[in-house]
Design a protein around this motif. Structure first.
Motif, PDB file in Angstrom:
ATOM      1  N   TRP A 104       0.825  -1.219   0.000  1.00  0.00           N
ATOM      2  CA  TRP A 104       0.000   0.000   0.000  1.00  0.00           C
ATOM      3  C   TRP A 104       0.855   1.264   0.000  1.00  0.00           C
ATOM      4  O   TRP A 104       0.654   2.148  -0.839  1.00  0.00           O
ATOM      5  N   VAL A 105       1.800   1.368   0.918  1.00  0.00           N
ATOM      6  CA  VAL A 105       2.642   2.571   0.976  1.00  0.00           C
ATOM      7  C   VAL A 105       3.378   2.758  -0.342  1.00  0.00           C
ATOM      8  O   VAL A 105       3.386   3.855  -0.928  1.00  0.00           O
ATOM      9  N   GLU A 106       3.990   1.706  -0.820  1.00  0.00           N
ATOM     10  CA  GLU A 106       4.754   1.767  -2.075  1.00  0.00           C
ATOM     11  C   GLU A 106       3.900   2.285  -3.227  1.00  0.00           C
ATOM     12  O   GLU A 106       4.318   3.163  -3.998  1.00  0.00           O
ATOM     13  N   ARG A 107       2.686   1.746  -3.343  1.00  0.00           N
ATOM     14  CA  ARG A 107       1.830   2.115  -4.479  1.00  0.00           C
ATOM     15  C   ARG A 107       1.172   3.477  -4.301  1.00  0.00           C
ATOM     16  O   ARG A 107       0.841   4.137  -5.293  1.00  0.00           O
ATOM     17  N   MET A 108       0.988   3.923  -3.073  1.00  0.00           N
ATOM     18  CA  MET A 108       0.449   5.263  -2.848  1.00  0.00           C
ATOM     19  C   MET A 108       1.493   6.335  -3.156  1.00  0.00           C
ATOM     20  O   MET A 108       1.160   7.425  -3.652  1.00  0.00           O
ATOM     21  N   VAL A 109       2.738   6.034  -2.874  1.00  0.00           N
ATOM     22  CA  VAL A 109       3.799   7.029  -3.038  1.00  0.00           C
ATOM     23  C   VAL A 109       4.262   7.133  -4.490  1.00  0.00           C
ATOM     24  O   VAL A 109       4.662   8.217  -4.944  1.00  0.00           O
ATOM     25  N   ALA A 110       4.185   6.044  -5.239  1.00  0.00           N
ATOM     26  CA  ALA A 110       4.747   6.016  -6.595  1.00  0.00           C
ATOM     27  C   ALA A 110       4.258   7.168  -7.487  1.00  0.00           C
ATOM     28  O   ALA A 110       5.083   7.807  -8.164  1.00  0.00           O
ATOM     29  N   PRO A 111       2.961   7.490  -7.541  1.00  0.00           N
ATOM     30  CA  PRO A 111       2.543   8.585  -8.427  1.00  0.00           C
ATOM     31  C   PRO A 111       3.129   9.937  -8.046  1.00  0.00           C
ATOM     32  O   PRO A 111       3.225  10.839  -8.890  1.00  0.00           O
ATOM     33  N   LEU A 112       3.545  10.103  -6.799  1.00  0.00           N
ATOM     34  CA  LEU A 112       4.046  11.390  -6.344  1.00  0.00           C
ATOM     35  C   LEU A 112       5.475  11.672  -6.798  1.00  0.00           C
ATOM     36  O   LEU A 112       6.032  12.735  -6.490  1.00  0.00           O
ATOM     37  N   GLU A 113       6.069  10.747  -7.554  1.00  0.00           N
ATOM     38  CA  GLU A 113       7.333  11.044  -8.221  1.00  0.00           C
ATOM     39  C   GLU A 113       7.122  12.116  -9.290  1.00  0.00           C
ATOM     40  O   GLU A 113       8.066  12.803  -9.682  1.00  0.00           O
ATOM     41  N   ASP A 114       5.888  12.259  -9.774  1.00  0.00           N
ATOM     42  CA  ASP A 114       5.526  13.341 -10.698  1.00  0.00           C
ATOM     43  C   ASP A 114       5.292  14.602  -9.868  1.00  0.00           C
ATOM     44  O   ASP A 114       4.403  14.634  -9.015  1.00  0.00           O
ATOM     45  N   PRO A 115       6.052  15.663 -10.098  1.00  0.00           N
ATOM     46  CA  PRO A 115       5.939  16.856  -9.238  1.00  0.00           C
ATOM     47  C   PRO A 115       4.594  17.568  -9.341  1.00  0.00           C
ATOM     48  O   PRO A 115       4.247  18.353  -8.452  1.00  0.00           O
ATOM     49  N   ASP A 116       3.834  17.315 -10.413  1.00  0.00           N
ATOM     50  CA  ASP A 116       2.527  17.962 -10.562  1.00  0.00           C
ATOM     51  C   ASP A 116       1.439  17.271  -9.744  1.00  0.00           C
ATOM     52  O   ASP A 116       0.352  17.823  -9.570  1.00  0.00           O
ATOM     53  N   ILE A 117       1.715  16.060  -9.276  1.00  0.00           N
ATOM     54  CA  ILE A 117       0.730  15.329  -8.478  1.00  0.00           C
ATOM     55  C   ILE A 117       0.944  15.682  -7.008  1.00  0.00           C
ATOM     56  O   ILE A 117       2.039  15.519  -6.475  1.00  0.00           O
ATOM     57  N   VAL A 118      -0.120  16.163  -6.373  1.00  0.00           N
ATOM     58  CA  VAL A 118      -0.007  16.576  -4.963  1.00  0.00           C
ATOM     59  C   VAL A 118      -0.739  15.617  -4.025  1.00  0.00           C
ATOM     60  O   VAL A 118      -0.514  15.649  -2.814  1.00  0.00           O
ATOM     61  N   GLY A 119      -1.612  14.781  -4.588  1.00  0.00           N
ATOM     62  CA  GLY A 119      -2.379  13.874  -3.741  1.00  0.00           C
ATOM     63  C   GLY A 119      -2.689  12.580  -4.454  1.00  0.00           C
ATOM     64  O   GLY A 119      -2.733  12.527  -5.689  1.00  0.00           O
ATOM     65  N   VAL A 120      -2.884  11.530  -3.669  1.00  0.00           N
ATOM     66  CA  VAL A 120      -3.187  10.207  -4.216  1.00  0.00           C
ATOM     67  C   VAL A 120      -4.286   9.566  -3.365  1.00  0.00           C
ATOM     68  O   VAL A 120      -4.263   9.659  -2.131  1.00  0.00           O
ATOM     69  N   GLY A 121      -5.227   8.947  -4.029  1.00  0.00           N
ATOM     70  CA  GLY A 121      -6.237   8.151  -3.348  1.00  0.00           C
ATOM     71  C   GLY A 121      -6.062   6.692  -3.692  1.00  0.00           C
ATOM     72  O   GLY A 121      -5.644   6.349  -4.808  1.00  0.00           O
ATOM     73  N   GLY A 122      -6.344   5.821  -2.753  1.00  0.00           N
ATOM     74  CA  GLY A 122      -6.253   4.391  -3.003  1.00  0.00           C
ATOM     75  C   GLY A 122      -7.633   3.763  -3.106  1.00  0.00           C
ATOM     76  O   GLY A 122      -8.656   4.456  -3.168  1.00  0.00           O
ATOM     77  N   THR A 123      -7.663   2.441  -3.121  1.00  0.00           N
ATOM     78  CA  THR A 123      -8.908   1.684  -3.160  1.00  0.00           C
ATOM     79  C   THR A 123      -9.223   1.178  -1.756  1.00  0.00           C
ATOM     80  O   THR A 123      -8.377   0.549  -1.120  1.00  0.00           O
ATOM     81  N   ALA A 124     -10.431   1.454  -1.282  1.00  0.00           N
ATOM     82  CA  ALA A 124     -10.893   0.969   0.012  1.00  0.00           C
ATOM     83  C   ALA A 124     -11.965  -0.091  -0.223  1.00  0.00           C
ATOM     84  O   ALA A 124     -13.080   0.221  -0.637  1.00  0.00           O
ATOM     85  N   LEU A 125     -11.594  -1.339   0.011  1.00  0.00           N
ATOM     86  CA  LEU A 125     -12.531  -2.444  -0.167  1.00  0.00           C
ATOM     87  C   LEU A 125     -13.273  -2.689   1.147  1.00  0.00           C
ATOM     88  O   LEU A 125     -12.655  -2.723   2.214  1.00  0.00           O
TER      89      LEU A 125
END
Length: 329
Positions: A104-125
């Motif tokens: 979870w941590v790994e996949r939440m953080v990965a998109p934030l390598e793009d400097p234009d991305i400021v937030g990430v949402g995950g999937t809540a099952l």
């Protein structure tokens, strides 16, 4: 098996808790963070005005930073307390009754390598107590129990705001915009929401080029106890969602009105499709319970709209969460 890709970011995870009744769930949430493929810099556990829970947490969670909520009582205040204490440049939020998959941590953080991305949402099952959702409960309304719902993108895509049980923001963006609004956010069992929407809209206004991304593969399992599987809870939560949207519009004005386009699309496109699917399935299976699911969709929409109208009439004089509570006592 290869490890997670390297990241230059320091990562913090904030968990907020308010009740000893959720102790087992809290233990499971913290344990899931200790088994991550990408280890966070720190885990900050904020106890929301509960001295007994604070003392108990101090005795058990020796790897986490345990703090009292020093802000206004409620989830928003607790999150803001955790934000100020977190050492990471990226701050993840996990609900105290949710458990995170190992990556979870790994996949939440990965998109934030793009400097234009400021937030990430995950999937809540949803992790339904009893093993399965009530047959009448429409998947289009899983947001009622804090979970991902039918109508969200099915792949990585830009979204307006994440679901609170699984989200990440850059610490700088969180702090620069003043954090979560204390007017919004759950206080105890009072189901006021939309604090994530409010935050995301304010960040977007301050940073017009920024984006929030949905990472579908970043999964948490959000417990749904039996008391949240009843028709009365469903309708109560729908009503308070409408009230929360009214508070949001009062706070942010035209910016919020424009930002509610997702709700309009959901009401005009996803919900009618859900009704047709439920009717077809009920007919195919000859199932009265599934027929009730079709009826739950317009009922939930109507009650949410009623909450919005009531909120628009009552909330305007109040600027605090206590004022909102008093208006609906």
């Amino acid at each position: 098996m290869p490890g997670p890709p390297p990241t230059a970011h320091k990562i913090s995870v904030v968990v907020c808790a308010f009740s000893e009744q959720r102790w087992d769930e809290l233990c499971a949430a913290i344990a899931s963070l200790e088994q991550q493929s990408l280890v966070p810099e720190d885990v900050v556990l904020v106890i929301d005005h509960n001295d007994r829970l604070f003392e108990r947490a101090l005795e058990v969670f020796d790897r986490a930073t345990i703090m009292r909520n020093t802000a206004e009582k409620g989830l928003s205040g607790a999150r803001n307390t955790g934000t100020e204490a977190a050492r990471g440049s990226i701050i993840l939020f996990l609900d105290d009754d949710a458990t995170a998959d190992r990556r979870w941590v790994e996949r939440m953080v990965a998109p934030l390598e793009d400097p234009d991305i400021v937030g990430v949402g995950g999937t809540a099952l949803p992790a339904w107590e009893g093993g399965a959702a009530p047959p009448w409960f429409p998947e289009e309304f899983y947001w009622v129990v804090g979970c991902s719902y039918r109508g969200l993108p099915t792949h990585r895509a830009q979204i307006r705001n994440p679901i609170g049980a699984t989200m990440a923001f850059r610490a700088s963006s969180l702090r620069e915009c003043g954090g979560f609004a204390s007017t919004l956010g759950r206080v105890g069992d009072k189901p006021v929401g939309c604090e994530e929407t409010d935050l995301s809209l304010r960040i977007a206004a301050a940073q017009p080029q920024s984006r929030v991304i949905l990472a579908r593969d970043a999964v948490v399992h959000h417990r749904v106890p039996r008391q949240r599987q009843t028709a009365s809870y469903f309708l109560r939560r729908c009503y308070w969602e409408g009230v929360s949207k009214a508070v949001l519009v009062h706070r942010l004005g035209e910016r919020a009105t424009q930002g509610l386009s997702d709700e309009r699309k959901h009401a005009l496109r996803t919900l009618p499709q859900g009704m047709l699917l439920a009717v077809a399935e009920a007919w195919k299976r000859r199932s009265p319970a599934l027929a009730l699911r079709a009826g739950s969709i317009p009922m939930g929409l109507a009650v949410t709209a009623a909450g919005y109208v009531a909120g628009s009439l009552k909330v305007a004089p109040f600027s605090s969460h206590a004022g909102v509570d008093a208006a609906y006592a």
